[in-house]
Design an enzyme around this catalytic site. Structure first.
Site, PDB file in Angstrom:
ATOM      1  N   ASP A 229       0.826  -1.206   0.000  1.00 54.21           N
ATOM      2  CA  ASP A 229       0.000   0.000   0.000  1.00 54.21           C
ATOM      3  C   ASP A 229       0.863   1.260   0.000  1.00 54.21           C
ATOM      4  O   ASP A 229       2.078   1.210   0.235  1.00 54.21           O
ATOM      5  CB  ASP A 229      -0.923  -0.017   1.221  1.00 54.21           C
ATOM      6  CG  ASP A 229      -2.310   0.562   0.924  1.00 54.21           C
ATOM      7  OD1 ASP A 229      -2.420   1.387  -0.007  1.00 54.21           O
ATOM      8  OD2 ASP A 229      -3.269   0.200   1.622  1.00 54.21           O
ATOM      9  N   ASP A 296     -10.087   1.874  -3.413  1.00 50.87           N
ATOM     10  CA  ASP A 296     -10.665   1.629  -2.097  1.00 50.87           C
ATOM     11  C   ASP A 296     -12.163   1.891  -2.084  1.00 50.87           C
ATOM     12  O   ASP A 296     -12.834   1.579  -1.094  1.00 50.87           O
ATOM     13  CB  ASP A 296      -9.986   2.507  -1.048  1.00 50.87           C
ATOM     14  CG  ASP A 296      -8.671   1.919  -0.564  1.00 50.87           C
ATOM     15  OD1 ASP A 296      -8.365   0.775  -0.920  1.00 50.87           O
ATOM     16  OD2 ASP A 296      -7.940   2.619   0.165  1.00 50.87           O
TER      17      ASP A 296
END
Length: 504
Positions: A229, A296
């Site tokens: 990430d 996301d």
């Protein structure tokens, strides 16, 4: 149609310049800050590759060219496993018994990869602390992660683990010991974002530190997959090794080097680029990873448009697409399971949902979608992506066609309410004009015709045909499908029909 983009994960510039005296110019490259690259006698600077695609068949032609190149890359995934990620099920509330329960449930559904997300490492109970301290938090996982990895492997699944290697929280042992290891202009820290700063990978000591910490975890825990990430922008990204001089170029080079070094040490691990989703999806990083996390935003309706345009650059098999919760955590909107699953099934398919909350009927349906994906993924991830031009603003349509035009699967998406009751004609490009095709409904919903038929908005006078868009026995030529199309009646909003087109 001309497509131009830099293959680079750092700062870039892309522009069109049109003036009256000369022709139009398209230019692209790395965007460098003053003093970022300083060349003395004998030094060199290598630009990123600029990828240019030219074709005569529109945006889909550009996408097809890029997909063909990506499918030739050494890191291209052979087959994408069904993935369950626990983030939206648990967030930071990791309990070994709960996670092991989810492991068993996932395996029973047919999941092939189980990913433990953020929250497993030192002091990481919220997003305010812990980044940079890459060792297992024994207050949460008293026996470490090896027992979890063993349980996942015993169930026949791969074990995935989340990292954010380039980031550091001020509330971390790493920052307290080495505050100078943060990217910053001279004398001040950048504004925080998500309570974190960026670790200066251009500093050899910082690079070595994070490399060894992550290597230790990967070596001890039997990890098969890493979700990498990157949850903030690089702001005032100077390096203390050069008096605060801009360092995004060298930081990007160091990121590639760190990833490639880890790939070399752990050649059997697969890697995902996740940067709050689409924050780092580009033709530079795609050469280093097997998967990207598309966004996301997991709301299925939002994902329709996100995925439609991400596939312009990235082949669908790279794109993480998951069945999310019945009611979206991001938008609060509620959708049927079939809508969420059909939205996700064309990509690297998975689940982002607390399946403990799913009903028995939902679990049975998820298992059907997983089985269908496994059956069709080789086709879905090898054919030519098409996005149909549709006149109804409430409808979207996309699909995949084999290279020999013998078969296609098309999704008719009733995205929102249509402005009329006329229905829509789906014109499918790329089929053999002289060949006859038979059309039928596809996917788990097609196993019970009633599941398809009830989605017609005016079922009493404009129903969906039971066996397929043309009825049970009719065929149509590729020329007719490409120029006239097949009519689909107006359907209920937020529903999807999968249509299989097969050469007779």
């Amino acid at each position: 149609m001309l497509g131009v983009q830099p293959a680079w994960s750092g700062n870039t510039v892309l522009a069109v310049d049109r003036i009256t005296e000369d022709g139009t110019a398209v230019f692209a490259g790395e965007l460098l800050q003053p003093g970022e690259v300083v060349l003395t006698t004998g030094d060199t600077y290598t630009t990123p590759w600029i990828v240019i695609t030219a074709c005569n068949d529109g945006l889909d032609g550009v996408a097809h060219s890029l997909h063909a190149w990506e499918r030739s890359l050494p890191a291209h995934p052979v087959s994408q496993p069904v993935t369950l990620n626990v983030w939206e099920a648990l967030y930071f509330d990791q309990d070994p018994d709960v996670v092991l329960d989810l492991v068993g449930r996932a395996a029973r559904l047919g999941v092939e990869r189980f990913v433990l997300d953020d929250g497993w490492f030192h002091a990481r109970r919220t997003d305010t602390a812990g980044l940079g301290d890459w060792w297992v938090d024994r207050s949460v996982w008293p026996d470490g992660l090896k027992p979890l990895a063993d349980a996942i492997h015993d169930h026949g699944m791969q074990f995935g683990l989340w990292f954010e290697p380039e980031m550091v929280n001020p509330d971390s042992d790493l920052y307290r010991e080495h505050p100078d290891w943060v990217l910053q202009a001279t004398g001040r820290l950048p504004l925080p974002h998500r309570n974190q700063q960026v670790l200066d990978l251009t500093n050899p000591d910082a690079f070595a530190h994070v490399l060894e910490q992550i290597s230790t975890v990967l070596g001890e825990c039997g990890v098969d997959y890493v979700k990498w990430d990157h949850n903030r922008d690089l702001l005032e990204a100077g390096t203390n090794t050069r008096g605060g001089a801009p360092a995004v170029h060298e930081q990007t080079v160091a990121y590639y080097r760190l990833l490639d070094t880890l790939r070399g040490r752990f050649p059997n691990i697969q890697w995902e680029s996740c940067a709050s989703g689409g924050g780092r999806i580009d033709l530079g990083v795609i050469e280093h990873v097997e998967r990207v996390w598309t966004s996301d935003m997991t709301d299925a309706l939002s994902r329709q448009r996100i995925q439609r345009w991400t596939v312009q650059t990235v082949a669908p098999e790279y794109m993480g697409m998951h069945i999310s919760a019945t009611t979206s955590h991001q938008t609060g909107r509620t959708y049927t399971l079939d809508f969420r699953a059909a939205t996700a099934v064309f990509g690297s398919f998975g689940i982002e949902w607390d399946i403990r909350q799913a009903s028995e009927s939902d679990l049975a349906r998820i298992a059907q979608w997983i089985a269908w994906y496994k059956q069709e993924r080789a086709f879905l991830h090898s054919g030519r992506v098409v996005r149909l031009d549709v006149t109804d603003p409430g409808v979207m349509a996309h699909g995949v066609i084999t290279d020999d035009a013998s078969r296609a699967i098309i999704a008719h998406v009733q995205y929102e309410e249509s402005p009329s009751n006329r229905g829509v004609w789906l014109r499918v490009p790329g089929l053999d004009p002289k060949t006859h095709y038979r059309l039928k409904w596809a996917g788990p919903a097609a196993e019970d015709p009633e599941d398809v038929l009830r989605e017609a908005s005016r079922r009493d006078w404009d129903p969906l045909p039971e066996s397929g868009p043309l009825g049970p026995d009719a065929t149509i030529t590729g020329a007719a499908l490409g120029t006239i199309g097949v009519r689909i009646p107006r359907c209920h909003p937020e529903t999807i029909r999968l249509i299989e087109i097969v050469r007779v």
